[in-house]
Design an enzyme around this catalytic site. Structure first.
Site, PDB file in Angstrom:
ATOM      1  N   LYS A 185       6.529   2.162  11.684  1.00 48.30           N
ATOM      2  CA  LYS A 185       6.419   2.598  13.089  1.00 48.30           C
ATOM      3  C   LYS A 185       6.827   1.515  14.065  1.00 48.30           C
ATOM      4  O   LYS A 185       7.412   1.795  15.113  1.00 48.30           O
ATOM      5  CB  LYS A 185       4.997   3.078  13.386  1.00 48.30           C
ATOM      6  CG  LYS A 185       3.886   2.090  13.035  1.00 48.30           C
ATOM      7  CD  LYS A 185       3.098   2.534  11.842  1.00 48.30           C
ATOM      8  CE  LYS A 185       2.320   1.371  11.269  1.00 48.30           C
ATOM      9  NZ  LYS A 185       1.184   1.753  10.497  1.00 48.30           N
ATOM     10  N   THR A 231       0.828  -1.217   0.000  1.00 48.43           N
ATOM     11  CA  THR A 231       0.000   0.000   0.000  1.00 48.43           C
ATOM     12  C   THR A 231       0.859   1.261   0.000  1.00 48.43           C
ATOM     13  O   THR A 231       0.684   2.154  -0.844  1.00 48.43           O
ATOM     14  CB  THR A 231      -0.917   0.003   1.250  1.00 48.43           C
ATOM     15  OG1 THR A 231      -1.672  -1.197   1.246  1.00 48.43           O
ATOM     16  CG2 THR A 231      -1.848   1.188   1.270  1.00 48.43           C
ATOM     17  N   VAL A 232       1.819   1.341   0.932  1.00 49.71           N
ATOM     18  CA  VAL A 232       2.586   2.586   1.076  1.00 49.71           C
ATOM     19  C   VAL A 232       3.652   2.715  -0.025  1.00 49.71           C
ATOM     20  O   VAL A 232       3.803   3.785  -0.631  1.00 49.71           O
ATOM     21  CB  VAL A 232       3.238   2.666   2.481  1.00 49.71           C
ATOM     22  CG1 VAL A 232       4.020   3.967   2.629  1.00 49.71           C
ATOM     23  CG2 VAL A 232       2.176   2.567   3.569  1.00 49.71           C
ATOM     24  N   GLY A 250      -3.883   4.974   4.764  1.00 50.18           N
ATOM     25  CA  GLY A 250      -4.225   4.894   3.334  1.00 50.18           C
ATOM     26  C   GLY A 250      -3.013   5.240   2.486  1.00 50.18           C
ATOM     27  O   GLY A 250      -2.080   5.928   2.932  1.00 50.18           O
ATOM     28  N   GLY A 297      -7.588  -0.746   2.738  1.00 50.69           N
ATOM     29  CA  GLY A 297      -6.125  -0.576   2.861  1.00 50.69           C
ATOM     30  C   GLY A 297      -5.701   0.193   4.096  1.00 50.69           C
ATOM     31  O   GLY A 297      -4.573   0.661   4.184  1.00 50.69           O
ATOM     32  N   GLU A 323       8.636  10.503   9.122  1.00 53.46           N
ATOM     33  CA  GLU A 323       7.401  11.286   9.259  1.00 53.46           C
ATOM     34  C   GLU A 323       6.152  10.427   9.073  1.00 53.46           C
ATOM     35  O   GLU A 323       5.158  10.570   9.784  1.00 53.46           O
ATOM     36  CB  GLU A 323       7.402  12.428   8.230  1.00 53.46           C
ATOM     37  CG  GLU A 323       6.178  13.303   8.240  1.00 53.46           C
ATOM     38  CD  GLU A 323       6.008  14.069   9.538  1.00 53.46           C
ATOM     39  OE1 GLU A 323       6.800  14.968   9.810  1.00 53.46           O
ATOM     40  OE2 GLU A 323       5.056  13.750  10.293  1.00 53.46           O
ATOM     41  N   ILE A 373      -0.492  13.487   8.122  1.00 52.23           N
ATOM     42  CA  ILE A 373      -0.367  14.703   8.952  1.00 52.23           C
ATOM     43  C   ILE A 373       1.112  14.907   9.279  1.00 52.23           C
ATOM     44  O   ILE A 373       1.751  13.989   9.790  1.00 52.23           O
ATOM     45  CB  ILE A 373      -1.123  14.559  10.298  1.00 52.23           C
ATOM     46  CG1 ILE A 373      -2.516  13.981  10.090  1.00 52.23           C
ATOM     47  CG2 ILE A 373      -1.161  15.868  11.047  1.00 52.23           C
ATOM     48  CD1 ILE A 373      -3.189  13.555  11.397  1.00 52.23           C
ATOM     49  N   GLU A 394      -3.547  -2.947   9.318  1.00 55.73           N
ATOM     50  CA  GLU A 394      -2.252  -3.611   9.242  1.00 55.73           C
ATOM     51  C   GLU A 394      -2.445  -5.024   8.712  1.00 55.73           C
ATOM     52  O   GLU A 394      -3.556  -5.578   8.779  1.00 55.73           O
ATOM     53  CB  GLU A 394      -1.633  -3.689  10.647  1.00 55.73           C
ATOM     54  CG  GLU A 394      -1.369  -2.344  11.283  1.00 55.73           C
ATOM     55  CD  GLU A 394      -0.430  -1.488  10.449  1.00 55.73           C
ATOM     56  OE1 GLU A 394       0.641  -1.958  10.066  1.00 55.73           O
ATOM     57  OE2 GLU A 394      -0.783  -0.337  10.162  1.00 55.73           O
ATOM     58  N   LYS A 418       3.095   4.280  17.721  1.00 55.31           N
ATOM     59  CA  LYS A 418       3.095   5.701  17.352  1.00 55.31           C
ATOM     60  C   LYS A 418       3.283   6.585  18.593  1.00 55.31           C
ATOM     61  O   LYS A 418       3.984   7.594  18.553  1.00 55.31           O
ATOM     62  CB  LYS A 418       1.806   6.044  16.612  1.00 55.31           C
ATOM     63  CG  LYS A 418       1.719   5.331  15.258  1.00 55.31           C
ATOM     64  CD  LYS A 418       0.311   5.368  14.691  1.00 55.31           C
ATOM     65  CE  LYS A 418       0.218   4.663  13.351  1.00 55.31           C
ATOM     66  NZ  LYS A 418      -1.172   4.464  12.900  1.00 55.31           N
TER      67      LYS A 418
END
Ligand code: HSE
Length: 439
Positions: free
Chosen positions: A106, A16-17, A303, A188, A130, A137, A191, A206
């Site tokens: 993370k 996904t990422v 997402g 999506g 980030e 965000i 996890e 996080k």
């Protein structure tokens, strides 16, 4: 990183990422090169599953991420594989080879970041993360740079999009937990192992990262108290609503004279709070600094596109630092150099909170008096009570307490659960108690 015509990026992991990052770099290519004065080119991809529709213009495609880490033609390695095993080896190898690294991982930063930041510092390269918190965000930058002048007193955030999506759907549409979870997976957000989302592990990762930045402490994932949302029922959501609250899963980091609190758990949040209107996959982090007061950061927390937005921001930032001839120094406490004399992290038994209690009880004379007397024996003051009429012999008694130490509450609950009139285990949800006058 050598001075080249373009910035050469190697992406390891095209889920996904990773896939989102590749697409974003392609879609916003002109915008990004205008900003940087250089092109960002994805020159290498390592992926277990080949996706020709995504990678037709990539020069080097393979299945071995370590080959990307070792390739001298890669300037920035983007790790989007996830997990702590291969990803650790990959990042450690890339840092040791003097490569800049961007990761969305993370779990890895929270659990093994202390080791990796030492390596990054040793080799004078960046390890940027980030996208590990809050999806799109830019909250890491806000905490580390925007609020750098402040002593941070506390922060509280909705930091798991899947959990927030599930709680929102349950509250708004009276849907079943398991059905909404399946939808979040399809979208999506979730996890690979959704227990990370619904049992609070992802939020704890996080919170560990944010607490390290704002309190200047090492990453201490093992000290975070963790509770998820899988035991929350539509009944709890509806009783909370009757009392003027919604239920949100919050990550809370707070300091007091006694120590630091690091905890993630479902929380009753007054509906008048701005955080209470953060719904769906939205994330928000409310931060209280001693000079600025409270500031709130809100946006899409999960997402492909949102997370890729933060990954690419890190790539651009590193490229800018490189162009300016500087690499931001990193250290284990992510911005502090001296954290040896900080306060201890408190156990959950040592925190104080107000509580929502749902006590399954027999509908018989004197039950309320017995419950009140047990609570009184632990100096627990009752703020509100709901007891509905019932056609059955069992009724839930819902109580809101004033502030009490969790250790005392535990003793009271053990005594209550042993009463003949109490017919099952008691549900307990902590109630938010940030300072008044904050968002
Ligand atoms: N599963 C995570 C979430 C993804 O739902 O927030 C973003 O970290």
């Amino acid at each position: 990183m050598q001075e080249t015509e373009s910035i050469r990026v190697g992406i390891c992991g095209l889920g996904t990422v990773g896939g989102g990052t590749l697409e974003l770099l392609r879609a916003n290519r002109l915008e990004i090169s205008d900003r940087l004065g250089k092109e960002v080119v994805v020159s290498h991809v390592a992926t277990r599953t080949l996706k020709p529709e995504l990678t037709q213009d990539i020069a080097t495609i393979g299945t071995d991420p370590l080959a990307v880490a070792s390739d001298p033609n890669v300037d920035i390695l983007v790790e989007t594989i996830g997990g702590c095993d291969i990803a650790f080896e990959l990042i450690a190898t890339a840092l040791a080879k003097g490569k800049q690294v961007v990761t969305a991982n993370k779990a890895l930063i929270a659990e093994r970041g202390n080791e990796l930041f030492v390596l990054a510092e040793k080799h004078r390269v960046n390890l940027a993360f980030e996208s590990s918190v809050g999806g799109g965000i830019p909250v890491i930058r806000a905490l580390r740079e925007g609020l750098a002048a402040n002593e941070i007193q506390w922060l509280a955030g909705i930091i798991n999009g899947t959990g927030n999506f599930i709680l929102t759907e349950m509250a708004e549409k009276q849907r079943e937990f398991s059905e909404v979870l399946k939808q979040a997976q399809k979208l999506g957000y979730a996890e690979a192992d959704p227990a990370f989302d619904v049992e609070g592990i992802d939020a704890a990762h996080k919170l560990t990262i944010m607490a390290s930045i704002v309190f200047g402490i090492p990453l201490q994932f093992d000290k975070v108290y963790m509770e998820g949302i899988s035991h929350i029922t539509p009944h709890d959501i509806s009783y909370a609503d009757e009392l003027g609250y919604c239920i949100k899963h919050l990550g809370i980091a707070q300091r007091s004279e006694r120590g630091m609190e690091l905890r993630v758990h479902p929380t009753l949040l007054s509906r008048s709070r701005l955080l209470a209107s953060v719904n769906g996959v939205g994330n928000a982090v409310l931060v209280n600094g001693n000079r600025v007061g409270s500031t709130l950061y809100y946006g899409p927390g999960a997402g492909a596109e949102a997370t890729a937005s933060s990954v690419v921001a890190d790539i651009i930032d590193i490229a800018r630092q490189q162009a300016a001839g500087a690499v931001e120094p990193v250290c284990p406490a992510l911005g502090y150099r001296n954290y040896s004399n900080k306060l201890p992290v408190l156990t959950i038994e040592d925190i104080e909170s107000e509580y929502y209690l749902r006590i399954p009880a027999m509908d018989r004379l004197g039950v309320m008096a017995r419950i009140s007397s047990v609570l009184q024996s632990q100096s627990i003051n009752i703020e509100a009570v709901i007891q509905k009429e019932s056609s059955s012999k069992n009724v839930p008694i819902v109580i809101l307490t004033h502030k009490v130490k969790e250790r005392n509450l535990n003793q009271a609950l053990a005594t209550l659960e042993a009463l003949e009139e109490v017919t099952g285990s008691i549900t307990r949800i902590r109630v938010e108690s940030f300072h008044s006058g904050t968002a």
